[in-house]
Design a protein around this motif. Structure first.
Motif, PDB file in Angstrom:
ATOM      1  N   PHE A 115       0.824  -1.217   0.000  1.00 23.18           N
ATOM      2  CA  PHE A 115       0.000   0.000   0.000  1.00 23.18           C
ATOM      3  C   PHE A 115       0.858   1.267   0.000  1.00 23.18           C
ATOM      4  CE2 PHE A 115      -2.714  -3.112   2.394  1.00 23.18           C
ATOM      5  CZ  PHE A 115      -3.664  -3.291   1.401  1.00 23.18           C
ATOM      6  N   THR A 119       1.998   6.046  -1.760  1.00 22.93           N
ATOM      7  CA  THR A 119       2.339   7.163  -0.871  1.00 22.93           C
ATOM      8  C   THR A 119       3.753   7.643  -1.198  1.00 22.93           C
ATOM      9  OG1 THR A 119       3.476   5.975   0.914  1.00 22.93           O
ATOM     10  CG2 THR A 119       1.049   5.908   0.925  1.00 22.93           C
ATOM     11  N   TYR A 192       0.988   7.170   8.969  1.00 26.35           N
ATOM     12  CA  TYR A 192       0.071   8.286   8.687  1.00 26.35           C
ATOM     13  C   TYR A 192       0.045   9.248   9.875  1.00 26.35           C
ATOM     14  CZ  TYR A 192      -4.116  10.913   7.458  1.00 26.35           C
ATOM     15  OH  TYR A 192      -4.990  11.940   7.165  1.00 26.35           O
ATOM     16  N   PHE A 202      -1.161  10.518   0.745  1.00 27.71           N
ATOM     17  CA  PHE A 202      -1.616   9.696  -0.380  1.00 27.71           C
ATOM     18  C   PHE A 202      -1.309  10.428  -1.686  1.00 27.71           C
ATOM     19  CE2 PHE A 202      -4.375   8.623   3.212  1.00 27.71           C
ATOM     20  CZ  PHE A 202      -4.145   7.260   3.297  1.00 27.71           C
ATOM     21  N   LEU A 206      -4.012   8.711  -6.642  1.00 26.52           N
ATOM     22  CA  LEU A 206      -4.818   7.732  -5.881  1.00 26.52           C
ATOM     23  C   LEU A 206      -4.523   6.293  -6.296  1.00 26.52           C
ATOM     24  CD1 LEU A 206      -8.258   9.548  -5.492  1.00 26.52           C
ATOM     25  CD2 LEU A 206      -6.288   9.530  -3.958  1.00 26.52           C
ATOM     26  N   PHE A 208      -3.089   4.401  -4.486  1.00 24.20           N
ATOM     27  CA  PHE A 208      -3.392   3.668  -3.254  1.00 24.20           C
ATOM     28  C   PHE A 208      -4.733   2.949  -3.376  1.00 24.20           C
ATOM     29  CE2 PHE A 208      -5.053   3.098   0.999  1.00 24.20           C
ATOM     30  CZ  PHE A 208      -3.943   2.792   1.777  1.00 24.20           C
ATOM     31  N   ASP A 209      -5.725   3.599  -3.942  1.00 26.77           N
ATOM     32  CA  ASP A 209      -7.054   2.998  -4.062  1.00 26.77           C
ATOM     33  C   ASP A 209      -7.047   1.817  -5.028  1.00 26.77           C
ATOM     34  OD1 ASP A 209      -7.690   5.092  -2.426  1.00 26.77           O
ATOM     35  OD2 ASP A 209      -9.082   6.066  -3.812  1.00 26.77           O
ATOM     36  N   ALA A 215     -11.739   2.701  -2.251  1.00 31.59           N
ATOM     37  CA  ALA A 215     -11.354   3.978  -1.643  1.00 31.59           C
ATOM     38  C   ALA A 215     -11.566   3.953  -0.135  1.00 31.59           C
ATOM     39  CB  ALA A 215     -12.168   5.115  -2.260  1.00 31.59           C
ATOM     40  N   ARG A 218      -8.391   4.114   2.373  1.00 32.11           N
ATOM     41  CA  ARG A 218      -7.807   5.452   2.466  1.00 32.11           C
ATOM     42  C   ARG A 218      -8.698   6.374   3.310  1.00 32.11           C
ATOM     43  NH1 ARG A 218      -9.051   9.708  -0.717  1.00 32.11           N
ATOM     44  NH2 ARG A 218     -10.004   8.310  -2.255  1.00 32.11           N
ATOM     45  N   GLN A 219      -9.988   6.319   3.073  1.00 32.16           N
ATOM     46  CA  GLN A 219     -10.918   7.163   3.817  1.00 32.16           C
ATOM     47  C   GLN A 219     -10.936   6.813   5.302  1.00 32.16           C
ATOM     48  OE1 GLN A 219     -14.369   6.287   1.489  1.00 32.16           O
ATOM     49  NE2 GLN A 219     -13.845   7.751  -0.136  1.00 32.16           N
TER      50      GLN A 219
END
Length: 252
Positions: A115, A119, A192, A202, A206, A208-209, A215, A218-219
């Motif tokens: 993941f 980043t 984080y 991030f 995106l 990461f998603d 998503a 991340r949220q």
């Protein structure tokens, strides 16, 4: 994903597919969010969790059986099974699958650290501890330091030439990681928390998603959800996937 395209082409042109099966070093557990259709890509083609715990032969059977090929086709599939393998076997690949996955520790840590590719943090590309260390120049609260440099498999590594501060996971034994049977979310949550500019944690694209297949992860991190809360959100999806997976397993 490559297997999917091979099976799809062979189904279209009426060619048989033989899969010479092999152990999956991360085949002993399932974990993570289920990929949502919106985030379908080459790094996540199917609605499975990040760690799906299947061999390539078992996975081929699932692709066929679940009708994931174009137009619901199936291919003429034969899987040549491994001998002496089960899903609790710790298996060390005789050849590194990537210059950035040099040993079993890195392979076992990969589901937890991949993941970070979405980043600004380095996970060791450009060092000899790829996918075994985590760090960033702006994190000052960690004692371990490393500096990524150009090398084979990492011509221009993230944070090249900069001293990154973070953690060294080579202190963990492969047995310790293997028996945990889960994605370690603490790494993400802790970094984080330590990262000074949260809005830059991030990457803007995106990616990461795409890696998470959703998503939501991340949220949840941005919202300050705990590991327990995040894991709870995966439970229904993993339970449903486990039932589908069970139909295609070739090994106990």
């Amino acid at each position: 994903s490559t297997l999917h395209y091979v099976m799809e082409a062979c189904a279209e042109y009426d060619k048989p597919v033989w899969v010479l099966d092999r152990p999956n070093p991360n085949g002993h557990y399932i974990d993570g969010p289920i990929r949502e259709e919106k985030y379908k890509s080459f790094v996540g083609m199917h609605p499975v969790p990040v760690v799906y715990g299947m061999t390539i032969g078992e996975y081929a059977q699932m692709i066929n059986g679940e009708g994931w090929l174009e137009a619901g086709r199936t291919c003429d599939l034969t899987v040549i099974e491994c001998q002496g393998y089960d899903h609790e076997t710790m298996y060390e690949l005789p050849v590194a699958p990537s210059p950035n996955l040099p040993n079993l520790r890195s392979i076992l840590l990969y589901p937890s650290l991949c993941f970070f590719e979405g980043t600004p943090l380095s996970i060791g590309r450009g060092t000899t501890r790829q996918f075994q260390i985590i760090g960033h120049p702006d994190i000052a609260e960690q004692s371990y330091t490393f500096t990524p440099k150009p090398m084979f498999g990492a011509a221009h590594p993230k944070q090249e030439g900069k001293a990154c501060h973070g953690v060294d996971l080579t202190t963990l034994s492969v047995e310790q990681i293997f028996t945990s049977k889960q994605i370690e979310l603490d790494y993400l949550l802790n970094f984080y928390r330590l990262f000074p500019q949260k809005e830059l944690f991030f990457n803007e694209n995106l990616w990461f998603d795409k890696l998470a297949g959703t998503a939501s992860l991340r949220q949840q991190i941005i919202e300050g959800k705990t590991e327990k809360e995040i894991r709870a959100s995966w439970e229904d999806g993993l339970e449903a996937f486990a039932k589908v997976r069970a139909m295609y397993l070739l090994y106990e």
